[in-house]
Design a protein around this motif. Structure first.
Motif, PDB file in Angstrom:
ATOM      1  N   UNK A   1      -1.738  11.185   1.587  1.00  0.00           N
ATOM      2  CA  UNK A   1      -1.481  11.962   2.787  1.00  0.00           C
ATOM      3  C   UNK A   1      -2.232  13.284   2.769  1.00  0.00           C
ATOM      4  N   UNK A   2      -2.219  13.950   1.614  1.00  0.00           N
ATOM      5  CA  UNK A   2      -2.942  15.229   1.597  1.00  0.00           C
ATOM      6  C   UNK A   2      -4.440  15.004   1.489  1.00  0.00           C
TER       7      UNK A   2
ATOM      8  N   UNK B   1     -11.830   6.883  -3.100  1.00  0.00           N
ATOM      9  CA  UNK B   1     -10.966   6.260  -4.087  1.00  0.00           C
ATOM     10  C   UNK B   1      -9.971   7.297  -4.612  1.00  0.00           C
ATOM     11  N   UNK B   2      -8.745   6.868  -4.734  1.00  0.00           N
ATOM     12  CA  UNK B   2      -7.717   7.768  -5.236  1.00  0.00           C
ATOM     13  C   UNK B   2      -7.798   7.791  -6.758  1.00  0.00           C
ATOM     14  N   UNK B   3      -7.771   8.970  -7.341  1.00  0.00           N
ATOM     15  CA  UNK B   3      -7.749   9.022  -8.790  1.00  0.00           C
ATOM     16  C   UNK B   3      -6.308   8.816  -9.236  1.00  0.00           C
ATOM     17  N   UNK B   4      -6.062   7.874 -10.136  1.00  0.00           N
ATOM     18  CA  UNK B   4      -4.677   7.576 -10.500  1.00  0.00           C
ATOM     19  C   UNK B   4      -3.970   8.807 -11.069  1.00  0.00           C
TER      20      UNK B   4
ATOM     21  N   UNK C   1       3.260  18.054  -6.660  1.00  0.00           N
ATOM     22  CA  UNK C   1       3.861  16.737  -6.472  1.00  0.00           C
ATOM     23  C   UNK C   1       4.953  16.465  -7.504  1.00  0.00           C
ATOM     24  N   UNK C   2       4.728  16.881  -8.726  1.00  0.00           N
ATOM     25  CA  UNK C   2       5.759  16.717  -9.752  1.00  0.00           C
ATOM     26  C   UNK C   2       7.023  17.485  -9.374  1.00  0.00           C
TER      27      UNK C   2
END
Lengths: 270, 470
Positions: free
Chosen positions: B46-47, B62-65, B174-175
């Motif tokens: 989303x961000x 690509x999203x970095x895990x 996020x954490x």
């Protein structure tokens, strides 16, 4: 010798252009070979920007012209007293390490022919000064002076292959072969006063400088088979013609550009 | 069999920094874990934080895990690291100021002249120019690995524009959103002071011609750049403009920003574009990204550029070997952080050693980055090793080699539960009026079992990095 310079460079465009920005390296170097009596650089309708002296000792000044631009006219007017230092750049304050001038550029790329010429020229010579003289002589020999034979993007290797060129080609070839034998070398731009001895020359001139340990930077002009003397006015230096260019500029827009240059050097009779 | 230092478990015992996470880990039902992991992924999507770290290329979308298992440092551990990193950042800046000035370190014979002045990253155009406060590298990213409780090594320095700091900030955010109780139960040093500190750092190097409060902007190559998200994220956090080349112009010895209210003078540019693209009049004439005349304005003191053009000569892999020497030479101190022993294939003896021990070494390209074009000897097949041997023989100058380090591991969520995975660390040191470091950094984790390559292009992920308050 006291020399006066009148140098007007005009770029005009067939359509109105956007903003123009210029970086000018058109101020006589400060060293024992020349003393400025008066000197003025101006850009018609332009705004003077920042000015500074770079690490190589050159004074650089920025200029800009607001749009619409249909002509850029740069005028240099001045008077300089010159002295013969046998080509040695004595008393010139600079910071750049000579080794930074061993780097190749596109215009001074060393091909096999340049490398062979360099090797042959210095064969048997052990002293750097001697090697530098021999390289300059070899370039004078290998590239004949012929205006119009080359263009502003001709590289040292191309000029050598062609065997003819102008002072820019001679200077490029000289710095290339010097670097090839590990002698730091740079391209110098300036002016040359024409005496009536029939030597071919251009008033807006270029030559090379080679670093000789123990002496310093020494000018060599393969185009005129000599070292710069009191007929020369030195402006600035760089790895090649592009870096040492007295005028670097960009004018935004897609109009066609036409360049006119007039340079007049005169000796003031004392 | 190599022993790897596990940052959480010492045999069966939990090491003190991880006490607060042991219960959390054990008590988390696997359904909850899967749910949280999906939630984290959705938040990142989303961000829009999907860029590749460190300009590694690859798929920009690509999203970095993100691995939810935090990596933890105690206060004393961190303080030691902090001192070492600040020391290194000061030494690197002293080196840059020196080699663009009188070059004392070269005159003293402590670094070969050739390595400095013939380096492609040595920018002759700025020699003799002293940037405000004499600082060239305002954000120094020092990449570290750990091999034991007290043993850290510096892998490389990043003096130009180290990226990835937005991950440090977002991972924390996020954490905190997903596991608020963790942040109540543990006293964790905040990292959200970074943007203010960065803003202060940039403002503190305003040029002498600047009067009043300096105007700062971030210069980005544009939205097609893989780190564009980070550029706009930092601009937002700092409350400064995000600009591209065409938004700026030079006039009257200053750099101006086009705004709806007319031109506004710009004092400090935090650039996220390479030197070569800054100014077509000075560098690449074909650059469409740059601002004509910018280097003249910069060198005459009308605008500051961070990092300063030419800063790259300090983070070259060949120069890296000499950083401990810089610490001794400029600061008169012993280096607090160690370099990884490095063999230069350009040197005959080194090259011979490297070729004889390829199966045990890590070989890298001198100018390479992102884990591409490198060989991890112990993890490679015979064929891969032979392939590399030819490459080195063909062009020895292009390679350096280092021992394969036993990178520490931290617990990481994997399919089967929790398992140790190798990690590194990039803290971001700010150098301006003060030298400061927010307590944290970016931890990268090699998600593939046994892998020692943490680069995101090679299957690496990221973690939140905690420094515990005392």
């Amino acid at each position: 010798m006291i020399l006066t310079v009148n140098h007007v460079t005009t770029y005009d465009y067939d359509a109105p252009m956007g903003a123009a920005v210029q970086s000018l390296r058109m101020f006589p170097s400060r060293f024992e070979g020349q003393r400025v009596i008066e000197w003025d650089v101006s850009v018609e309708g332009g705004l003077r920007g920042g000015s500074f002296r770079d690490g190589a000792g050159d004074r650089v000044e920025g200029w800009s012209i607001r749009p619409p631009v249909d002509e850029v006219a740069i005028t240099v007017k001045g008077q300089v007293e010159t002295f013969d230092t046998s080509g040695v750049l004595r008393g010139h304050r600079e910071l750049v390490h000579p080794m930074a001038y061993l780097r190749e550029t596109v215009a001074t790329w060393i091909d096999d022919s340049l490398a062979a010429l360099a090797e042959e020229a210095v064969a048997g010579a052990t002293e750097d000064l001697n090697r530098a003289h021999r390289l300059s002589a070899a370039i004078s020999e290998a590239i004949a002076y012929k205006p119009g034979a080359t263009h502003s993007h001709t590289t040292a290797a191309e000029a050598l292959a062609q065997g003819e060129g102008v002072c820019q080609d001679h200077a490029h070839a000289l710095v290339a072969v010097a670097r090839c034998v590990d002698l730091p070398a740079r391209y110098v731009s300036g002016y040359l006063f024409a005496t009536d001895d029939g030597t071919p020359h251009e008033a807006a001139h270029a030559w090379g400088e080679i670093w000789v340990a123990g002496i310093g930077w020494i000018g060599f002009d393969p185009a005129n088979k000599c070292c710069p003397d009191e007929r020369y006015i030195r402006l600035g230096s760089g790895l090649d013609a592009r870096e040492a260019a007295p005028i670097r500029g960009i004018t935004q827009g897609s109009g066609e550009e036409r360049l006119h240059v007039t340079v007049a050097l005169d000796q003031v009779q004392q | 069999m190599t022993e790897y230092f596990n940052e959480m478990f010492d045999g069966g015992k939990v090491r003190q920094p991880y006490n607060g996470l042991d219960g959390w880990m054990r008590e988390m039902p696997s359904e909850l874990r899967a749910m949280k992991q999906a939630e984290a992924e959705a938040l990142f999507r989303r961000i829009g934080i999907t860029f590749a770290v460190y300009g590694e290329g690859g798929d920009p979308d690509r999203l970095i895990p993100f691995d939810m298992f935090p990596r933890v440092f105690t206060q004393p551990e961190w303080r030691k690291l902090e001192r070492g990193i600040k020391q290194r950042a000061r030494a690197l800046n002293a080196f840059l100021l020196d080699v663009y000035g009188r070059g004392e370190i070269v005159r003293a014979g402590r670094i070969p002249a050739r390595l400095v002045y013939q380096n492609d990253a040595y920018e002759r155009a700025v020699s003799g120019f002293i940037p405000p406060r004499g600082i060239y590298s305002h954000i120094v990213g020092v990449d570290l690995v750990r091999t034991g409780p007290d043993q850290f090594y510096v892998l490389e320095d990043n003096c130009r524009t180290p990226s990835g700091v937005s991950y440090m900030l977002e991972n924390r955010e996020i954490m905190m959103r997903m596991f608020p109780q963790l942040f109540r139960e543990n006293r964790i040093e905040p990292v959200d002071g970074y943007s203010d500190a960065l803003r202060r750092t940039l403002a503190s190097v305003a040029p002498t011609k600047c009067e009043g409060e300096p105007t700062v902007a971030i210069l980005t190559p544009g939205h097609f750049n893989s780190a564009y998200y980070e550029h706009s994220f930092l601009a937002d956090l700092m409350g400064v403009e995000l600009v591209e080349g065409p938004d700026l112009f030079c006039e009257g010895g200053f750099c101006w920003m086009r705004t709806t209210e007319g031109p506004k003078k710009l004092d400090v540019i935090y650039r996220r574009i390479d030197d070569a693209f800054l100014d077509p009049l000075c560098f690449r004439p074909d650059s469409m990204l740059g601002i004509p005349g910018l280097m003249d304005v910069y060198r005459s003191g009308g605008v500051s550029i961070c990092s300063a053009p030419g800063a790259g000569v300090a983070d070259d892999k060949a120069i890296y070997t000499f950083v401990p020497e810089m610490v001794r030479f400029y600061l008169g101190e012993e280096p607090l952080l160690e370099n990884v022993p490095t063999w230069q294939c350009a040197k005959k003896d080194d090259c011979k050693y490297v070729l004889e021990n390829l199966s045990e070494l890590v070989v890298k390209e001198v100018h390479g980055s992102g884990g591409y074009g490198m060989l991890v000897g112990p993890k490679s097949t015979k064929e891969q090793i032979e392939n590399f041997r030819h490459k080195i023989e063909d062009n020895p100058e292009n390679y350096i080699a280092q021992p394969t380090l036993a990178l520490s591991t931290t617990p990481t969520f994997v399919e089967e539960g929790v398992a140790p995975r190798h990690v590194d660390l990039r803290p971001y040191c700010l150098v301006g009026e003060k030298v400061e470091l927010v307590p944290g950094g970016l931890t990268r984790v090699a998600l593939t079992e046994g892998s020692l390559v943490v680069n995101s292009s090679q299957g690496g992920g990221v973690k939140d990095t905690w420094v515990l308050a005392e």
